[in-house]
Design a protein around this motif. Structure first.
Motif, short mmCIF file in Angstrom:
data_model
loop_
_atom_site.label_atom_id
_atom_site.label_comp_id
_atom_site.label_asym_id
_atom_site.label_seq_id
_atom_site.Cartn_x
_atom_site.Cartn_y
_atom_site.Cartn_z
N ARG A 30 -4.53 2.42 1.49
CA ARG A 30 -4.71 2.51 0.04
C ARG A 30 -3.93 1.37 -0.61
O ARG A 30 -2.85 1.01 -0.15
N ASP A 68 -18.11 -1.77 10.44
CA ASP A 68 -19.16 -0.88 10.97
C ASP A 68 -20.37 -1.67 11.43
O ASP A 68 -20.95 -1.39 12.48
N GLU A 91 -12.70 -6.90 16.58
CA GLU A 91 -13.46 -5.98 15.69
C GLU A 91 -13.17 -4.53 16.07
O GLU A 91 -14.03 -3.65 15.96
N1 CAA Z 1 -16.67 2.93 5.87
C1 CAA Z 1 -16.20 2.98 4.61
N2 CAA Z 1 -14.95 3.40 4.31
C2 CAA Z 1 -14.17 3.78 5.33
C3 CAA Z 1 -14.60 3.77 6.67
C4 CAA Z 1 -15.91 3.31 6.92
N3 CAA Z 1 -16.39 3.25 8.16
N4 CAA Z 1 -13.58 4.18 7.47
C5 CAA Z 1 -12.56 4.48 6.65
N5 CAA Z 1 -12.91 4.23 5.36
C6 CAA Z 1 -12.11 4.43 4.17
C7 CAA Z 1 -11.55 5.83 4.10
O1 CAA Z 1 -12.46 6.71 3.49
C8 CAA Z 1 -10.31 5.63 3.26
O2 CAA Z 1 -10.71 5.48 1.91
P1 CAA Z 1 -9.83 6.13 0.70
O3 CAA Z 1 -8.50 5.44 0.77
O4 CAA Z 1 -10.60 5.79 -0.52
O5 CAA Z 1 -9.73 7.59 1.01
C9 CAA Z 1 -9.81 4.26 3.71
O6 CAA Z 1 -10.96 3.58 4.24
C10 CAA Z 1 -8.74 4.34 4.76
O7 CAA Z 1 -9.30 4.97 5.90
P2 CAA Z 1 -8.40 5.65 7.00
O8 CAA Z 1 -7.45 6.61 6.36
O9 CAA Z 1 -9.31 6.15 8.06
O10 CAA Z 1 -7.53 4.42 7.53
P3 CAA Z 1 -6.54 4.31 8.74
O11 CAA Z 1 -5.34 3.59 8.29
O12 CAA Z 1 -6.38 5.65 9.40
O13 CAA Z 1 -7.30 3.29 9.74
C11 CAA Z 1 -8.78 2.60 11.46
C12 CAA Z 1 -8.52 3.53 10.30
C13 CAA Z 1 -10.15 3.02 11.95
C14 CAA Z 1 -7.76 2.75 12.58
C15 CAA Z 1 -8.79 1.12 10.95
O14 CAA Z 1 -7.49 0.68 10.62
C16 CAA Z 1 -9.40 0.17 11.95
O15 CAA Z 1 -10.61 0.08 12.04
N6 CAA Z 1 -8.55 -0.58 12.69
C17 CAA Z 1 -9.04 -1.67 13.55
C18 CAA Z 1 -9.07 -2.95 12.78
C19 CAA Z 1 -10.09 -3.90 13.28
O16 CAA Z 1 -11.16 -3.52 13.75
N7 CAA Z 1 -9.80 -5.17 13.15
C20 CAA Z 1 -10.74 -6.17 13.50
C21 CAA Z 1 -10.33 -7.46 12.90
S1 CAA Z 1 -11.67 -8.53 12.50
C22 CAA Z 1 -12.11 -9.30 13.92
O17 CAA Z 1 -11.74 -8.94 14.99
C23 CAA Z 1 -13.08 -10.42 13.70
C24 CAA Z 1 -13.19 -11.35 14.84
O18 CAA Z 1 -12.41 -12.24 15.05
C25 CAA Z 1 -14.36 -11.24 15.71
#
Ligand code: CAA
Length: 387
Positions: A180, A238, A361
């Protein structure tokens, strides 16, 4: 249920395959050693619209669907996974979030040059202290007269060296330390400093940089709502994860192709090694697992095209495809024996390239977390410790 690609999807797949076979695959080993591909390659990809496959024609793209884009990523990655990730980040992690969450003015300014390949896009979420726990990022954005003063450092930014725009996530509510209070911005490539070029195990033809930022971006550069940028990051990932899953399928397919050909040619003990059950079983498993992964990828892409939830399906596709690619590229080396371990054949490169698909990712551990939250309901799980 329909398992056939449409004529348009087949046509785009054929264009990508032809270009990858002629312009990428013959040079991939050289680019791996040289740590880069020539910039002109991106112009060749842009020409038939491969840098904006699923961008509507009115915004400069080819106007195809997400499945078509996924097919393109598989073909490019089959030839060179470094080219695959360059296009994947450019498209699904930069162009598509601007299209999905940007204002009309942001779309008009940024999307056409990206879709035409005049600019190559980036996604700047990860920081030295915030990888899997992306919500703990500390890059800050504070309001000043001219807009937002953005200061901080980002790590492992694919494509940063191309100098194009970045979707950058920064903390706009200093009172928070979680997901947040984060907002999304479009930052010009000229507003960042490249502080390091990463040396990697694989994907050597792609460029990965650490960057520093200390600049003012205009108010009109915020994407979406103040303090709600993390949702944009998650929704972007996603779709991006389906692209990485397609990349993994492409790498595994390339490894299978080499292993199959080699097994039909190589002789031991007076027979082709393909005549031995030990090798037949390996090839059968490879073929089956590649098929299974591809089907998971296409299902997730179809759900996205249909505008249906695809978080869980995308995570499953990425998790299975990436672990499959690591397993099966190792098996391809085993089929080739000592030759597989040398640079005389490309399978050692496929093995090195496959590994990252289990990490970026979202790691496999994060994909399992996303799937578990989806199938169990988040409230049923032990809450992450609050900060
Ligand atoms: N779609 C939309 N909103 C979403 C969502 C989704 N799939 N997943 C979560 N949210 C929203 C939640 O609803 C929440 O919203 P509010 O604050 O309004 O309630 C907010 O996002 C926070 O969600 P969480 O409480 O679930 O967050 P979290 O801190 O528990 O983290 C996590 C969740 C899944 C672990 C996330 O941190 C994550 O995906 N981590 C991995 C990061 C990642 O993939 N990094 C990749 C870097 S880019 C890359 O790699 C590119 C490259 O070089 C190829």
């Amino acid at each position: 249920m329909e398992f056939e690609l449409t004529p348009e999807q087949r046509e785009i797949q054929a264009v990508a395959r032809e270009l990858a076979t002629a312009e990428i695959e013959p040079y991939a080993s050289e680019w791996d050693r040289a740590h880069g591909f020539p910039r002109e390659l991106l112009d060749k990809l842009a020409e038939p619209g491969l840098l904006g496959v699923c961008v509507p024609e009115e915004h400069g793209g080819a106007g195809a669907d997400f499945i078509s884009y996924i097919l393109v990523l598989e073909e490019l990655s089959r030839a060179d996974a470094g080219v695959g990730v360059t296009v994947a980040v450019h498209t699904s992690a930069c162009t598509l979030p601007i299209l999905a969450f940007g204002t009309d003015a942001q779309i008009a300014e940024f999307v056409p040059p990206l879709a035409h390949g005049e600019q190559i896009g980036c996604f700047a979420l990860t920081e030295p202290g915030a990888g899997s726990d992306a919500g703990s990022l500390v890059t800050s954005a504070s309001e000043v007269d001219e807009g937002w003063q953005v200061s901080g450092a980002k790590q492992w930014i694919t494509n940063a060296a191309f100098g194009g725009p970045l979707i950058l996530f920064a903390r706009t509510d200093p009172g928070t330390r979680t997901a947040r209070g984060v907002s999304a911005f479009i930052v010009d490539g000229s507003q960042i400093e490249i502080t390091r070029t990463e040396e990697k195990l694989g994907l050597n033809s792609s460029v990965t940089n650490d960057i520093a930022i200390d600049t003012v971006v205009g108010r009109d550069r915020m994407i979406g709502e103040l303090n709600h940028g993390f949702r944009i990051a998650m929704a972007t990932l996603d779709g991006g994860r389906i692209g990485i899953a397609a990349q993994a399928v492409g790498i595994a397919q390339a490894a299978f192709d080499v292993a199959r050909r080699y097994a039909l040619e190589r002789e031991t003990f007076g027979h082709r090694i393909a005549d031995y059950q030990a090798i037949q079983h390996k090839l059968a498993n490879m073929s089956m697992e590649i098929d299974a992964a591809r089907l998971l990828v296409l299902r997730a892409a179809w759900l996205k095209d249909e505008g249906r939830p695809h978080t869980e399906a995308g995570a499953k596709a990425k998790l299975f495809a990436s672990e499959m690619a690591r397993r099966q590229t190792a098996e391809a080396i085993q089929v080739l024996g000592g030759y597989g371990y040398t640079k005389e054949f490309p399978v050692e490169r496929y093995y090195r390239d496959a590994k990252i698909t289990e990490i970026y990712e979202g790691t496999s551990e994060i994909q399992r977390l996303v799937i578990a939250r989806s199938i169990l309901g988040r409230q049923e799980l032990v809450a992450t410790p609050s900060r």
